[in-house]
Structure formats: structure tokens, C-alpha cells
Design a protein around this motif. Structure first.
Motif, mmCIF file in Angstrom:
data_model
loop_
_atom_site.group_PDB
_atom_site.id
_atom_site.type_symbol
_atom_site.label_atom_id
_atom_site.label_comp_id
_atom_site.label_asym_id
_atom_site.label_seq_id
_atom_site.Cartn_x
_atom_site.Cartn_y
_atom_site.Cartn_z
ATOM 1 N N LEU A 69 -4.319 32.190 -11.494
ATOM 2 C CA LEU A 69 -4.625 31.348 -10.324
ATOM 3 C C LEU A 69 -3.400 31.240 -9.408
ATOM 4 N N ARG A 70 -2.243 31.179 -10.030
ATOM 5 C CA ARG A 70 -1.000 31.117 -9.246
ATOM 6 C C ARG A 70 -0.897 32.334 -8.328
ATOM 7 N N GLU A 71 -1.240 33.482 -8.874
ATOM 8 C CA GLU A 71 -1.193 34.727 -8.111
ATOM 9 C C GLU A 71 -2.288 34.741 -7.041
ATOM 10 N N LYS A 72 -3.496 34.387 -7.457
ATOM 11 C CA LYS A 72 -4.648 34.467 -6.554
ATOM 12 C C LYS A 72 -4.484 33.574 -5.326
ATOM 13 N N TYR A 73 -3.895 32.402 -5.516
ATOM 14 C CA TYR A 73 -3.808 31.422 -4.412
ATOM 15 C C TYR A 73 -2.396 31.265 -3.853
ATOM 16 N N LYS A 74 -1.529 32.262 -4.130
ATOM 17 C CA LYS A 74 -0.111 32.082 -3.776
ATOM 18 C C LYS A 74 0.135 31.868 -2.283
ATOM 19 N N ASP A 75 -0.791 32.307 -1.448
ATOM 20 C CA ASP A 75 -0.598 32.090 -0.011
ATOM 21 C C ASP A 75 -1.047 30.705 0.434
ATOM 22 N N LYS A 76 -1.772 30.004 -0.450
ATOM 23 C CA LYS A 76 -2.325 28.701 -0.053
ATOM 24 C C LYS A 76 -1.634 27.523 -0.714
ATOM 25 N N ILE A 77 -1.145 27.745 -1.949
ATOM 26 C CA ILE A 77 -0.591 26.634 -2.709
ATOM 27 C C ILE A 77 0.351 27.190 -3.779
#
Ligand SMILES: [Zn+2]
Ligand SMILES: [Zn+2]
Length: 260
Positions: A69-77
């Protein structure tokens, strides 16, 4: 920075929702950084199986899920991988190996049980002075290890204890002074406010504990202690926590310390 480092997952048997739902709710609520700190498993030296934490064989799945999840959403949070741990000194070598092996970013102290969970003494149901002094000793010793990025609900001992007396005063002062000495922030826990309403007594956050904190000025922060993705969307409840801290003259820390 808008953050919350106290998020659980359904692996602990008393939280709900998918890991990703917590992330989506946090993004919706405008958080810059969140941390998952689910109840750590322990490698108990008995056959005891806890019903309030993931089992040891789920740890890898938990870490993998948060990392992806950290990777998937790294541009958002920004997402950190943590664990909420009791202070069980005999299991510390095991815990340190878990931190290294699974690249855990931080751990927080949530000292729910005395000595060992199988002994069954919940620190939120203490009714004697001896009990709360033992809680103090554990929490003080935990902070002195320097392992814990902060103390979750440091005033948990007031959930069961009847009235804030001289013993509570002493326990509170010792915990707060050690927090100052070891540079460990103390958490103003938002889940405790809800427990207080159900329990019919303040419990934690305890007003007297935080009155002492407002005089001694330890580092502090607000923790949602999310057990449901919706907890991230309760903006009034979250604001109440920040307003209360600020009325006590305490400014939340900018961030917490991480292992890596
Ligand atoms: Zn929990
Ligand atoms: Zn928690």
C-alpha cells in the motif's frame, strides 16, 4: 503535517475493514502521513493463543500488505509500518529480531497487560495501588529502552481505577517525567474518549493526568487508535483531541522517530 501513527487492521480480531480502506479514508480526510501499528503478535513461551492480536504466522502478510500500500499510494500519502507492543521484557530479543527482519519503521508502547498476556491482568482494569505502580514500573522501563517512538494511552491505568488519588498522582508524575527525560511523546488517545462514554467514567484520557502534563510539558501527540476506517473521517472527534491538547498548552510533535 497531518498524521496519525495509530492504525489497526482486522487481523487483531477487534478492528474492521480492509487495510486499503484505512488508507483511502486517510487520503479522503487529508492526512499527509499515517502509520499502521497493529497489535503485535508475541512468540509466547506457552501454548497461549491471544484473541486480540494477529497470530505470529500473519506477521509477514501484515508487513507485505502495508508495504505494498505504501508503494501503491506513494504519490498521495506517506505510509509507515509499525507495531503496537506491550513491554514484555523477556520477549524483547524476539521483538528486536522482528523489527529487523520485517523492516518495521517504528513501534509504539501500548501496555495492555502486566508481566505477560497469559497472566491475564489487563492494565485497564487495575483497582489497587500495587497494580498501578507495577504499570508505572513497566512503562518507565519501556521508555528507558529507547525502542518506543511514543507511549499510547499512557493513562490506561485510570480506566479501571476508581478515583484519582495520591498514588495516581505519583504514577502520573513518574511516567511524565520519564517521558521528558527519554524524549518520548505521550499520546492523547481518541479511542479512550469513546470508551469513557461507554464505561460511564472518564478512564483515559484522564483529565487529572493531563492536568499534570500541562504543568510538566512532556512531548505529546494525538492518536486516533483507528479500529475502523471510518475513524479517520470523524473530523469533529479528531478536532476535539487537538483542541484539548492545545487548551492544555501542549503542542503536538511534528513527527515521531523511526528506525529507518
Ligand atoms: Zn485494539
Ligand atoms: Zn491501539
Amino acid at each position: 503535517m497531518k498524521y496519525n501513527y495509530h492504525t489497526h487492521t482486522s487481523r487483531c480480531f477487534h478492528a474492521r475493514g480492509a487495510d486499503e480502506e484505512y488508507v483511502l479514508a486517510a487520503i479522503e480526510a487529508g492526512f499527509d502521513e499515517i502509520g499502521f501499528a497493529d497489535h503485535t503478535p508475541w512468540k509466547f513461551d506457552t501454548q497461549f493463543v491471544s484473541n486480540m492480536r494477529m497470530h505470529e504466522n500473519q506477521l509477514k502478510d501484515y508487513c507485505d500488505s502495508i508495504k505494498s500500500l505504501r508503494e501503491k499510494y506513494k504519490d498521495k500519502i506517506s505510509i509507515k509500518l509499525g507495531l503496537e507492543c506491550e513491554y514484555f521484557s523477556k520477549y524483547l530479543p524476539w521483538l528486536r529480531s522482528v523489527i529487523n527482519e520485517h523492516e518495521i519503521d517504528y513501534i509504539i508502547l501500548g501496555h495492555h497487560f502486566a508481566t505477560d498476556e497469559p497472566d491475564g491482568i489487563y492494565n485497564g482494569s487495575l483497582t489497587t495501588a500495587d497494580g498501578i505502580y507495577r504499570y508505572r514500573d513497566d512503562v518507565v522501563e519501556a521508555m528507558e529502552t529507547g525502542l518506543f517512538s511514543y507511549v499510547a494511552h499512557p493513562d490506561l491505568f485510570m480506566r479501571g481505577y476508581d478515583k484519582f488519588d495520591g498514588h495516581c498522582q505519583k504514577v502520573s508524575e513518574d511516567i511524565i517525567n520519564t517521558a521528558i527525560k527519554t524524549n518520548t511523546p505521550l499520546e492523547f488517545n481518541l479511542l479512550g474518549i469513546k470508551h469513557g462514554i461507554t464505561d460511564g467514567k472518564p478512564g483515559y484520557p484522564d483529565p487529572e493526568f493531563w492536568k499534570i502534563a500541562s504543568q510538566l510539558k512532556p512531548k505529546a501527540l494525538v492518536g486516533i487508535d483507528a479500529h475502523d476506517p471510518k475513524d479517520y473521517l470523524e473530523s469533529d472527534h479528531i478536532k476535539l483531541g487537538y483542541d484539548t491538547l492545545s487548551s492544555l498548552g501542549l503542542t503536538p510533535v511534528e513527527s515521531i522517530r523511526f528506525f529507518r
